[in-house]
Design a protein around this motif. Structure first.
Motif, PDB file in Angstrom:
ATOM      1  N   PHE A   1       0.864  -1.181   0.000  1.00 47.19           N
ATOM      2  CA  PHE A   1       0.000   0.000   0.000  1.00 47.19           C
ATOM      3  C   PHE A   1       0.900   1.231   0.000  1.00 47.19           C
ATOM      4  N   SER A   2       0.981   1.896  -1.133  1.00 46.30           N
ATOM      5  CA  SER A   2       1.977   2.954  -1.306  1.00 46.30           C
ATOM      6  C   SER A   2       1.739   4.159  -0.405  1.00 46.30           C
ATOM      7  N   THR A   3       0.495   4.372   0.033  1.00 48.45           N
ATOM      8  CA  THR A   3       0.202   5.554   0.851  1.00 48.45           C
ATOM      9  C   THR A   3       0.129   5.243   2.339  1.00 48.45           C
ATOM     10  N   MET A   4       0.364   3.985   2.720  1.00 50.65           N
ATOM     11  CA  MET A   4       0.307   3.630   4.142  1.00 50.65           C
ATOM     12  C   MET A   4       1.682   3.740   4.779  1.00 50.65           C
ATOM     13  N   HIS A   5       1.695   4.169   6.034  1.00 50.87           N
ATOM     14  CA  HIS A   5       2.956   4.375   6.739  1.00 50.87           C
ATOM     15  C   HIS A   5       2.845   3.833   8.164  1.00 50.87           C
ATOM     16  N   ASN A   6       2.700   2.515   8.282  1.00 58.64           N
ATOM     17  CA  ASN A   6       2.717   1.917   9.620  1.00 58.64           C
ATOM     18  C   ASN A   6       4.145   1.981  10.157  1.00 58.64           C
ATOM     19  N   PRO A   7       4.357   2.636  11.282  1.00 56.47           N
ATOM     20  CA  PRO A   7       5.718   2.915  11.766  1.00 56.47           C
ATOM     21  C   PRO A   7       6.552   1.647  11.933  1.00 56.47           C
ATOM     22  N   ASP A   8       7.712   1.629  11.285  1.00 55.85           N
ATOM     23  CA  ASP A   8       8.673   0.523  11.414  1.00 55.85           C
ATOM     24  C   ASP A   8       8.063  -0.830  11.065  1.00 55.85           C
ATOM     25  N   GLY A   9       7.056  -0.832  10.196  1.00 57.99           N
ATOM     26  CA  GLY A   9       6.428  -2.093   9.823  1.00 57.99           C
ATOM     27  C   GLY A   9       5.658  -2.741  10.958  1.00 57.99           C
ATOM     28  N   ALA A  10       5.140  -1.931  11.885  1.00 58.85           N
ATOM     29  CA  ALA A  10       4.401  -2.473  13.029  1.00 58.85           C
ATOM     30  C   ALA A  10       3.115  -3.148  12.557  1.00 58.85           C
ATOM     31  N   TYR A  11       2.782  -4.281  13.162  1.00 53.04           N
ATOM     32  CA  TYR A  11       1.555  -4.986  12.804  1.00 53.04           C
ATOM     33  C   TYR A  11       1.024  -5.745  14.016  1.00 53.04           C
ATOM     34  N   PHE A  12      -0.239  -6.154  13.920  1.00 49.30           N
ATOM     35  CA  PHE A  12      -0.897  -6.905  14.980  1.00 49.30           C
ATOM     36  C   PHE A  12      -1.282  -8.278  14.431  1.00 49.30           C
ATOM     37  N   SER A  13      -1.025  -9.324  15.214  1.00 45.25           N
ATOM     38  CA  SER A  13      -1.249 -10.694  14.754  1.00 45.25           C
ATOM     39  C   SER A  13      -2.549 -11.272  15.299  1.00 45.25           C
ATOM     40  N   ASN A  14      -3.188 -12.107  14.467  1.00 44.79           N
ATOM     41  CA  ASN A  14      -4.340 -12.924  14.869  1.00 44.79           C
ATOM     42  C   ASN A  14      -5.407 -12.142  15.623  1.00 44.79           C
ATOM     43  N   ILE A  15      -5.813 -11.021  15.042  1.00 45.14           N
ATOM     44  CA  ILE A  15      -6.833 -10.218  15.708  1.00 45.14           C
ATOM     45  C   ILE A  15      -8.217 -10.850  15.586  1.00 45.14           C
ATOM     46  N   HIS A  16      -8.369 -11.879  14.724  1.00 44.29           N
ATOM     47  CA  HIS A  16      -9.674 -12.548  14.641  1.00 44.29           C
ATOM     48  C   HIS A  16     -10.025 -13.243  15.956  1.00 44.29           C
ATOM     49  N   THR A  17      -9.023 -13.507  16.788  1.00 42.75           N
ATOM     50  CA  THR A  17      -9.301 -14.135  18.081  1.00 42.75           C
ATOM     51  C   THR A  17      -9.975 -13.163  19.048  1.00 42.75           C
ATOM     52  N   MET A  18     -10.063 -11.877  18.664  1.00 45.69           N
ATOM     53  CA  MET A  18     -10.734 -10.884  19.502  1.00 45.69           C
ATOM     54  C   MET A  18     -12.241 -10.850  19.269  1.00 45.69           C
ATOM     55  N   LEU A  19     -12.727 -11.594  18.280  1.00 50.29           N
ATOM     56  CA  LEU A  19     -14.158 -11.600  18.001  1.00 50.29           C
ATOM     57  C   LEU A  19     -14.930 -12.172  19.180  1.00 50.29           C
ATOM     58  N   ASP A  20     -16.064 -11.564  19.486  1.00 49.00           N
ATOM     59  CA  ASP A  20     -16.878 -11.995  20.623  1.00 49.00           C
ATOM     60  C   ASP A  20     -17.662 -13.261  20.296  1.00 49.00           C
ATOM     61  N   ASN A  21     -17.819 -14.103  21.316  1.00 50.10           N
ATOM     62  CA  ASN A  21     -18.709 -15.267  21.234  1.00 50.10           C
ATOM     63  C   ASN A  21     -18.393 -16.173  20.053  1.00 50.10           C
ATOM     64  N   GLN A  22     -17.112 -16.322  19.766  1.00 46.93           N
ATOM     65  CA  GLN A  22     -16.702 -17.196  18.678  1.00 46.93           C
ATOM     66  C   GLN A  22     -15.758 -18.262  19.212  1.00 46.93           C
TER      67      GLN A  22
END
Length: 252
Positions: free
Chosen positions: A131-152
């Motif tokens: 994504f040429s216009t995105m600037h997540n600092p130092d390539g920061a990312y969050f893993s497996n956020i689907h585990t945050m879904l409620d009641n799943q």
């Protein structure tokens, strides 16, 4: 659901429901910062908008990488179709995939992958989205956020997800198999499709990847925390547990 253009709260709710932008000063719905058009190169068929679709292989034993297959900067682009289908073929590998735009998300359906160069037979096949216009600092990312879904139930063993964000936008990527999703540098997120550790992935009938793009809520979302918007939650729930599945038989 109908939204009254004279109702400020209705406009705001509409923007949140569909992951659109919201101008707080003017109290109006705006286009999201990241384009939701699907554009592809007329030269090699690779997607160039809303991201650059890039493919390559890595030989982990030798620490070498194949040439990167990506859309050319000067290629003519086709932005008229809702889906892109075709084969990505290089001297090193071949991928058959279809990309479809719907409901504000992009879905990859990858029907087959094969390695054509014996040097990379035990290597990793990687899809990188840039994504040429995105600037997540130092390539920061969050893993497996689907585990945050409620009641799943815990889908951790069946799928993988990752998210990057900057001051304006969020990108969430989900897969229907367990793999590696990382951001190795600013503005990119990449998925390992074919790992040398499990080259066949026999348990996966069809690789499916969902890409969710949306504006970040600058008033409530912290850059250092992963939060799931109502739009992202809906699209993630649809991916992990669709209400219905349709099978269409092709005419012979």
């Amino acid at each position: 659901t109908r939204t009254d253009p004279e109702c400020r709260l209705c406009r705001w709710a509409y923007a949140k429901q569909y992951g659109l932008g919201w101008n707080h000063a003017q109290q109006i719905v705006t286009e999201p910062s990241l384009s939701r058009r699907l554009c592809s190169s007329d030269t090699n068929g690779l997607v160039s908008e809303p991201f650059d679709e890039q493919w390559f292989m890595i030989n982990n034993d030798k620490g070498v990488r194949s040439a990167i297959m990506k859309p050319g900067k000067d290629d003519e682009m086709n932005c008229m179709e809702a889906s892109v289908k075709g084969s990505i073929t290089t001297p090193t590998f071949q991928v058959e995939r279809t990309i479809t735009h719907h409901d504000g998300v992009l879905d990859f359906k990858i029907s087959s992958t094969s390695v054509l160069d014996a040097e990379y037979e035990s290597g990793d096949l990687v899809l990188r989205l840039r994504f040429s216009t995105m600037h997540n600092p130092d390539g920061a990312y969050f893993s497996n956020i689907h585990t945050m879904l409620d009641n799943q139930p815990n889908y951790g063993a069946l799928m993988t997800s990752g998210m990057i964000q900057d001051e304006r936008s969020k990108v969430t990527v989900m897969t229907n198999w367990e793999t590696s999703i990382v951001s190795q540098k600013e503005g990119t997120i990449q998925v390992v499709l074919r790992s040398g550790k499990d080259a066949d992935n026999a348990h996966v009938e069809e690789f499916t990847i969902r890409v969710i793009t949306e504006d970040r809520n600058v008033l409530h979302d912290k850059m250092t925390e992963a939060t799931i918007s109502s739009f992202a939650k809906l699209m993630m729930m649809d991916f992990v547990g669709p209400l219905e599945t349709y099978y269409v038989a092709e005419a012979e």
